[in-house]
Design a protein around this motif. Sequence first.
Motif, mmCIF file in Angstrom:
data_model
loop_
_atom_site.group_PDB
_atom_site.id
_atom_site.type_symbol
_atom_site.label_atom_id
_atom_site.label_comp_id
_atom_site.label_asym_id
_atom_site.label_seq_id
_atom_site.Cartn_x
_atom_site.Cartn_y
_atom_site.Cartn_z
ATOM 1 N N ASN A 181 0.754 -1.114 -0.109
ATOM 2 C CA ASN A 181 -0.147 0.103 0.168
ATOM 3 C C ASN A 181 0.966 1.280 0.106
ATOM 4 O OD1 ASN A 181 0.467 0.842 2.767
ATOM 5 N ND2 ASN A 181 -0.662 -0.614 3.575
ATOM 6 N N ASN A 182 0.176 2.413 -0.258
ATOM 7 C CA ASN A 182 1.235 3.519 -0.117
ATOM 8 C C ASN A 182 1.297 4.292 1.300
ATOM 9 O OD1 ASN A 182 0.971 3.511 -2.978
ATOM 10 N ND2 ASN A 182 -1.070 4.692 -2.903
ATOM 11 N N LYS B 116 3.619 -1.106 -8.996
ATOM 12 C CA LYS B 116 3.526 0.028 -7.660
ATOM 13 C C LYS B 116 2.869 1.215 -7.987
ATOM 14 C CE LYS B 116 2.958 1.062 -3.379
ATOM 15 N NZ LYS B 116 4.140 1.011 -2.347
#
Length: 223
Positions: A112-113, A219
């Motif tokens: 995730n970010n 990503k």
Amino acid sequence: METIYLPAVFPDDYRCVYIAQFDHVKNGSELRHALVQASKTPVHSDERRRMDMAFVDARLVCSRQQLITAILQAIVGAQRRDIKREELEPLAITGLKTPSIHSDILWTLNPNNNIGDALRRFGVSAATSSLLLVHVAKAPPEGPQPQAVAQQMNDLVDGTLLHGIALSMDASSDATGDKIPAEAWKDVGKTYKIQDAPAYLQHDTQQVNACICSMVASKYVGL
């Protein structure tokens, strides 16, 4: 320590990648504290330079391919520019998602970010027993000499330096999902949310590694 010289298509600042792996690490807590303290010092301070590396807990890094994919994606991502902004500002800053290329490598490994999640999952901690150090720099002679980087890494880590990179799902390894420690296998599945994937359920390390590398490689898609 492994040294990788990237081709000229990559930016000069990131043309050389140094990677070392240490096992039986005893000072993970001290390294984490030193990183936090270094982040509070001026950008060009000696302490910043000393700690200017990616400290990656190897627990969730399954293969050399996964690590190299993250490093290359971080380098490419760091050079991406917003087209509209570039038209207005030709000297606009590059696309780092975090304060440095080394923390971007951790961010890229994370599914995730959230940089906090990335540091918690992939960064060094008191629980780290196997540690990967990555230093990205200019190639010599403009950048540091490999011997100096190797010495710097050795001085930082209280652990056993391996001759190469030894990770659980490397092609050279004969490990299967059944041979990888159950807790590590469980953590990899949970982190990358592949617990229900057929390859994961069948303990197919080759396919699981390919799946994880694909996630890391994609990503920056859509960013």
